[in-house]
Each structure stands twice: as C-alpha cells, then as structure tokens.
Design an enzyme around this catalytic site. Structure first.
Site, PDB file in Angstrom:
ATOM      1  N   ASN A   1      -7.514   1.529   3.122  1.00  0.00           N
ATOM      2  CA  ASN A   1      -6.907   1.467   4.404  1.00  0.00           C
ATOM      3  C   ASN A   1      -7.551   1.487   5.965  1.00  0.00           C
ATOM      4  O   ASN A   1      -7.222   0.892   6.758  1.00  0.00           O
ATOM      5  CB  ASN A   1      -5.603   2.686   4.280  1.00  0.00           C
TER       6      ASN A   1
ATOM      7  N   HIS B   1       0.872  -1.151  -0.113  1.00  0.00           N
ATOM      8  CA  HIS B   1       0.204   0.105   0.063  1.00  0.00           C
ATOM      9  C   HIS B   1       0.883   1.377  -0.058  1.00  0.00           C
ATOM     10  O   HIS B   1       0.521   2.355  -0.355  1.00  0.00           O
ATOM     11  CB  HIS B   1      -0.977  -0.006   1.167  1.00  0.00           C
TER      12      HIS B   1
END
Ligand code: HEM
Ligand SMILES: *[C@@H]1O[C@H](CO)[C@@H](O)[C@H](O)[C@H]1NC(C)=O
Ligand SMILES: *[C@@H]1O[C@H](CO)[C@@H](O)[C@H](O)[C@H]1NC(C)=O
Ligand SMILES: *[C@@H]1O[C@H](CO)[C@@H](O)[C@H](O)[C@H]1NC(C)=O
Ligand SMILES: *[C@@H]1O[C@H](CO)[C@@H](O)[C@H](O)[C@H]1NC(C)=O
Ligand SMILES: *[C@@H]1O[C@H](CO)[C@@H](O)[C@H](O)[C@H]1NC(C)=O
Length: 316
Positions: free
Chosen positions: A92, A64
């Site tokens: 997230n 990420h």
C-alpha cells in the site's frame, strides 16, 4: 448413499449457505438512505472525469480492504496510538490512492443520511461504479457491511498478494480468503485499467525470460535498473482506461507488465482461462462480476459487530 452421508451433505450445504454473507442485501439502504447509490455513482463519475486514473485506484482499494480481515473499511483507518494502520503496509505504501474521493462521497452521504452508510459499503459500491464507468460489467452490490474498529499492518503485509508472487503463491493467497483459482485469474483482469510503479515491475523487465523482448526493452527505457521507482506504466499498455479483455490478449503475447500477471499465461493450468477471456469478453465480464461479488462477501461485519464510522479515517 448411506443415510449418514446424506445428512453430512445436508449439513455442509446449510453450513455454506449460512456461513458469512447471507446478511448482505442490495436493498439494505433502500429505506434508510434511498439516494445512497446515486450519491456514490455521481461522486465516482465526477472523480474519474477529473482524473481518469482514479477509478482504477478506487477498484484496488476495495480489493486491498477485503483481503485483510474482510471487507470492513480497515484500509481507510489512519494510524492511532493503539494500532498502526494498513496504509503503510508494503503493498500500500506510496501506492494506494483515491482516499480523497472516498472522503468526498462519505461527506455527501453524511449530509443526506447521517451515520447510515458504512465506509466498507462505500468501497464496494465505488469499485462497481468505477468498473461500469470504464465500460466494464455491472453487478448488484450486496450491502450492510459495518466498519472495523481496528486495522492491522502486518495482516496487510501477509495477505495482500505481491507482484513477485508465482502461480502457487497467488493461488494460496486467494485460497486464504476463500477465493478459487478461477477467481484469481478473472479478478486479475482488473489490471485492464490503471498503472504500476517501476519498482513493481523492475525485476520482471530485467530478470524474467517470459516477456516479449521489444516490450521489455521499451519498458527498460522508462524504468532504469535503479532510481525512478515511482515512474508509472499502464498495466494494460493498449487501453489503460477501458475495462476490456485486452489485458488477457497482452498475456498471450508475453506483454504482461507484472511478474504476477505473466504467471497467468506461462504454460500452466491458468492458460486455458486466459485464452478464453482473451477471446470472449462476455465470459470475462460475467465471471468478473461474479468474482467481485464473492470478493465483496469476504468476512463482512454485520449485525452489531463493528460500527458505522462517521469519518472513514477513524473510529467513532
Ligand atoms: C492477483 C494478485 C494481484 C497482484 C500481485 C497485484 C499487484 C498489483 C500491483 C503491484 C499494482 C501496482 C501498484 C503500484 O506499483 O503502485 C497493482 C495495481 C492495480 N491493481 Fe492489482 N494485483 C493483484 C490483483 C488485483 C485485483 C484482484 C484487483 C481488483 C479486483 C486489482 C486491481 C488493481 C488496479 C485497478 C490497479 C491499478 C491501480 C491504480 O492505477 O491506482 N489487482 N496491482
Ligand atoms: C513508506 O514510504 C515512505 C516514503 O517513501 C517512507 O519514508 C516510509 O519509511 C515507508 N514506510 C514503511 C512502513 O515502509
Ligand atoms: C495482525 O495480523 C497478524 C498477521 O496476520 C497477526 O499475527 C496478528 O495477531 C494480528 N494482530 C492483531 C492485534 O490482531
Ligand atoms: C514459487 O516460488 C517459490 C519461492 O518463492 C518456489 O519455492 C516454488 O517452487 C515456486 N513455484 C512455482 C510453481 O514456480
Ligand atoms: C511461495 O510459494 C512457495 C511454495 O511454492 C513457498 O515456499 C513460499 O513461502 C511462498 N512465498 C510466499 C511469500 O507466500
Ligand atoms: C535480478 O535478480 C538478481 C538475482 O536474484 C537480483 O540480485 C537483482 O536485484 C535482480 N534485478 C532486478 C532489476 O530486479
């Protein structure tokens, strides 16, 4: 071949060699912080012994980080008055974890070699060490990334692939950061470890038809049509803390947990890779290692760009 074409080819070859990441080197810290790699490795081992899942969470942090403006530690920045950080982006929020482990390792590194090891490099190293801890392949991590001065939540929303994506969406999100179709299939093999929340797989177990009926039923018992959004299920229901090829074997029998997982074995050009990786652990391991190196090379900050953060949470 015409001369002109030959020179064009040379230009392309040199362009590729020079673009980006020739600068990263596995030996980057060998004189400035000789114990850096062992400090990180010990920190990862201690953290996974304490909580078996956290290595998976650490592996995901590097992914990420890299997909959003390159591997620059941007995911670790807290919100400030000038920008909203990436921690609350859709993929997230209530999902990424492992920050305390990064903090602990960073603190140990700062004790040993103040101001030397970047947060972006820590993420790259902990991802590798976590995979090795779970029994997966190893690789040499190129080092020398520097840390970003900013973060961008909209970019995290735009660039991190989502579980609702179909094959063409998945393919284009990897292509957007310079990764191939095959990289997409092999890096998805990271889902051999760790968990997903009900909210991430609900639509797959209720609405999709490319899922084993008994498997869907058993998941529906855990993840109702509404509520229980944060109930966890393993991404690889067979061996959730073992880095192995069972993720691909699950796809062959329609037992992928996420819609996006099962897209990789759904009567398309990903099928042949999935069949190969399900059968050949050696191919999976070597392609995964090579894919992780390519992912770790996405747009690093080097030279005098960015900085070495003292705290991974904020710029200096
Ligand atoms: C192909 C596109 C991908 C999609 C759509 C995707 C999506 C997801 C989703 C939705 C979750 C569960 C999050 C939650 O419910 O909280 C997850 C977990 C995870 N992902 Fe991916 N992912 C992808 C690729 C990758 C890649 C390339 C890696 C690493 C190389 C990775 C590593 C992980 C790991 C290890 C977990 C478990 C984390 C934990 O247990 O804390 N994923 N992913
Ligand atoms: C992140 O999750 C929290 C807690 O569920 C929620 O209150 C907040 O609105 C979410 N933030 C964003 C930006 O979606
Ligand atoms: C943040 O990312 C979005 C989406 O990629 C982009 O449009 C925007 O310009 C970026 N903002 C900054 C300040 O770089
Ligand atoms: C992927 O999904 C989009 C909508 O999000 C749809 O337009 C497209 O046809 C789908 N492609 C495939 C190959 O299923
Ligand atoms: C998914 O892919 C389709 C084309 O196949 C495209 O129309 C759509 O915008 C894509 N969605 C996302 C979120 O990328
Ligand atoms: C299933 O699909 C329908 C129609 O797209 C949607 O309204 C519904 O919310 C979906 N159900 C789940 C559990 O995702």
């Amino acid at each position: 071949m015409a001369c002109g074409n030959f020179y064009l080819l040379l230009l392309i070859v040199f362009g590729v060699v020079h673009s980006g990441h020739g600068q990263l080197s596995p030996n980057f810290y060998s004189s400035s912080c000789p114990n850096a790699l062992s400090i990180v490795k010990q920190g990862v081992a201690k953290a996974i012994k304490n909580e078996a899942r956290v290595g998976a969470s650490l592996l995901r942090l590097h992914f990420h980080d890299c997909f959003v403006n390159g591997c620059d530690g941007s995911i670790l920045l807290d919100d400030t008055s000038t920008f909203t950080g990436e921690k609350t982006a859709i993929p997230n929020n209530n999902s990424v974890r492992g920050f305390e482990v990064v903090d602990q390792i960073k603190a140990n590194l700062e004790k040993a070699c103040p101001g030397v090891v970047s947060c972006a490099d820590i993420l790259a190293l902990i991802a590798r060490d976590a995979v090795v801890y779970y029994g997966g392949p190893t690789w040499k991590v190129g080092l020398g990334r520097r840390d970003s001065l900013t973060a961008n939540r909209s970019a995290a929303n735009a660039f991190i692939p989502q579980p609702s994506f179909n094959l063409s969406n998945l393919t284009s999100s990897f292509a957007a950061v310079g990764l191939s179709f095959k990289d997409m299939v092999v890096l998805s093999g990271a889902h051999t470890v760790g968990f997903a929340r009900c909210t991430s797989f609900r639509s797959h177990i209720y609405n999709d038809t490319n899922i084993d009926a008994a498997f869907a039923k058993s998941l529906q018992n855990k993840c109702p049509r509404s509520g229980s959004n944060n109930v966890l299920q393993p991404l690889d229901y067979q061996t959730k803390f073992q880095f192995d090829e069972k993720y691909y074997q699950n796809l062959l029998v329609k037992k992928g947990l996420l819609h996006s997982d099962q897209q990789l074995y759904n009567g398309n050009k990903a099928d042949s890779y999935v069949k190969m990786y399900a059968m050949k652990q050696g191919e999976f391991f070597s392609d995964f290692a090579a894919g992780m190196i390519r992912m770790g090379n996405i747009k690093p900050l080097t030279g005098s760009n960015g900085e070495i953060r003292r705290s991974c949470h904020k710029t200096n």
